[in-house]
Design an enzyme around this catalytic site. Structure first.
Site, short mmCIF file in Angstrom:
data_model
loop_
_atom_site.label_atom_id
_atom_site.label_comp_id
_atom_site.label_asym_id
_atom_site.label_seq_id
_atom_site.Cartn_x
_atom_site.Cartn_y
_atom_site.Cartn_z
CG ASP A 103 -0.25 -0.06 2.52
OD1 ASP A 103 0.96 0.23 2.58
OD2 ASP A 103 -0.90 -0.38 3.52
CB SER A 104 0.27 4.63 -1.15
OG SER A 104 -0.84 5.08 -0.40
N GLY A 105 0.86 3.88 2.07
CA GLY A 105 1.04 4.58 3.34
C GLY A 105 -0.02 5.61 3.60
N GLY A 106 -0.86 5.88 2.61
CA GLY A 106 -1.88 6.92 2.74
C GLY A 106 -2.87 6.65 3.86
CG PHE A 107 -6.02 3.40 5.80
CD1 PHE A 107 -7.30 3.93 5.72
CD2 PHE A 107 -5.70 2.58 6.87
CE1 PHE A 107 -8.25 3.64 6.70
CE2 PHE A 107 -6.64 2.29 7.86
CZ PHE A 107 -7.92 2.82 7.76
CG ASP A 157 -5.17 6.95 -1.12
OD1 ASP A 157 -4.17 6.63 -0.47
OD2 ASP A 157 -6.28 6.42 -0.96
CD GLN A 199 -9.93 7.61 -1.19
OE1 GLN A 199 -11.00 7.73 -0.59
NE2 GLN A 199 -8.96 6.81 -0.75
N GLY A 226 -11.14 4.37 0.84
CA GLY A 226 -12.06 5.19 1.61
C GLY A 226 -13.37 4.52 1.96
CG ASP A 276 -6.06 -5.28 1.99
OD1 ASP A 276 -5.51 -4.97 3.07
OD2 ASP A 276 -6.72 -4.45 1.32
CB CYS A 314 -11.71 -26.02 7.52
SG CYS A 314 -10.15 -25.15 7.20
CB CYS A 316 -6.56 -25.37 7.66
SG CYS A 316 -7.24 -25.33 9.34
CB CYS A 319 -9.73 -28.03 10.47
SG CYS A 319 -10.39 -26.40 10.89
CG HIS A 345 -9.74 -22.26 10.91
ND1 HIS A 345 -10.30 -23.21 10.09
CD2 HIS A 345 -10.75 -21.37 11.20
CE1 HIS A 345 -11.58 -22.95 9.89
NE2 HIS A 345 -11.87 -21.83 10.56
#
Length: 383
Positions: A103-107, A157, A199, A226, A276, A314, A316, A319, A345
């Site tokens: 990510d850009s670091g904006g959030f 952003d 945005q 956003g 994500d 599941c 995994c 499980c 899991h």
């Protein structure tokens, strides 16, 4: 032809739209990258500090992970992009052989309300680690992400808060567009795709304007930012419906920071390809697991003698080898392995869910899958 135009033509990134479900419009595709193909729709586990919490890269491969996300802001502050570049880039540093999105670091900067100042050049803020004065702008973000060497970089952003008035949202959106132009101009790595970010907060006219503006900038892919910042889910879905007609069909669409099963279903129904969220590992460490029937707080006393798997649907490691009673015992005892098993899991649950969704789309049966999901999955409470 300019050098930059020639580089754009030579990009190793291509997105193939393989199929559109004829009943729902859900999309099946694949994004080709230098570190491997990413089937879509896809869930991307979050490795904020170059690691998915409690997990090793080998374990991430074993559960079927196709792409990881790392955090530009956190890696810039610690250990620093220069050290990671010296180590051979993020892939070598963390020994992950698949694609990585940063990510850009904006959030993260947006979330530092009270200790940051946004201006046209970028954002000045205090480090959450030591209080030192820091700066990230569009060019800085591109430099950091290029040094990290991720496969996909996000444009820097401005994320509007919820709620906010129209004027505030408009100012943030316009600045996001100006910064997107600066990011695109400054970005140089041909082996790294750059995504723009739509945005516009929760205003239909702004969301449409942003989608159109960024579409015309011709990014390789598009984030939708956003959203999932405190608004009711129907509001988020309404924004996705509004912008869908204006998003390029031949480019991947990434709904940022969204990671619950119901949001996957509704986002994919509205044409989203990538998701994500840190939720899977965060709730796992607190003793909550995702199951085919809904969330289960496995730390609760009612599971002390429950000798069934976390989820009998599941496949995994947790499980297929352990019971709810054992995982509860580990969590209640403060044993690290309890959080690890719950994390394995939860991550596999979401990755497997995407595998099932891709199969359903390929068979034109996504709406059937959606109906069955809501029949069995209780959204109203933790068990």
């Amino acid at each position: 032809m300019t050098c930059k135009e020639a580089t754009a033509l030579a990009t190793p990134f291509t997105y193939e739209l393989l199929h559109i479900d004829k009943h729902s419009g859900a999309r099946l595709g694949v994004l080709h990258t230098p570190h491997g193909d990413i089937p879509t729709p896809i869930y991307m586990p979050v490795g904020t500090a170059a690691v998915v919490k409690a997990m090793t890269p080998r374990e991430m491969e074993e559960i079927g992970t196709k792409i990881l996300l790392s955090n530009t802001y956190h890696l810039h502050l610690r250990p620093g992009e220069d050290l990671i570049r010296e180590a051979g880039g993020l892939h070598a540093f963390m020994d992950w052989h698949g694609p990585i999105l940063t990510d850009s670091g904006g959030f993260q900067v947006f979330s530092l309300a009270g200790i940051r100042k946004i201006h046209e050049e970028g954002v000045t803020f205090q480090s959450h680690l030591d209080g030192s004065k820091q700066f990230i702008g569009p060019e800085t973000s591109m430099d950091i992400q290029e040094a990290l060497g991720s496969d996909i970089a996000m444009a820097f952003d401005v994320c509007s808060p919820y709620p906010c008035d129209w004027r505030t949202a408009k100012e943030a959106m316009d600045r996001t567009h100006r910064w997107a132009e600066r990011c695109k101009e400054h970005h140089t790595r041909p082996d790294q795709a750059l995504f723009g970010i739509v945005q516009g907060a929760f205003y239909k006219d702004l969301r449409v304007e942003s989608a159109k503006t960024l579409r015309d900038m011709n990014f390789i892919g598009y984030g939708i930012g956003g959203l999932s910042v405190g608004e009711p889910k129907p509001v988020m879905y309404e924004m996705l419906d509004e912008i869908r007609p204006y998003m390029p069909e031949d480019k991947p669409r990434y709904l940022m920071g969204v990671g619950t099963p119901d949001c996957f279903i509704e986002g994919i129904l509205r044409g989203v390809d990538m998701f994500d969220c840190v939720l899977a590992t965060r709730i796992a460490r607190n003793g909550t697991v995702l199951t085919s029937k809904g969330r289960v707080v496995v730390k609760n006393a009612q599971y002390a003698r429950d000798f069934t798997p976390i989820d009998d649907q599941c496949d995994c490691y947790a499980c297929t080898h352990f019971t709810r009673a054992y995982v509860r015992h580990l969590l209640r005892s403060g044993e690290i392995t309890g959080g690890r098993l719950a994390s394995i899991h939860n991550l596999r649950f979401l990755i497997h869910m995407m595998e099932e969704i891709r199969e359903a789309i390929a068979n034109d049966s996504f709406l059937d899958y959606r109906e069955e999901f809501y029949k069995r999955y209780d959204l109203t409470r933790n068990f």
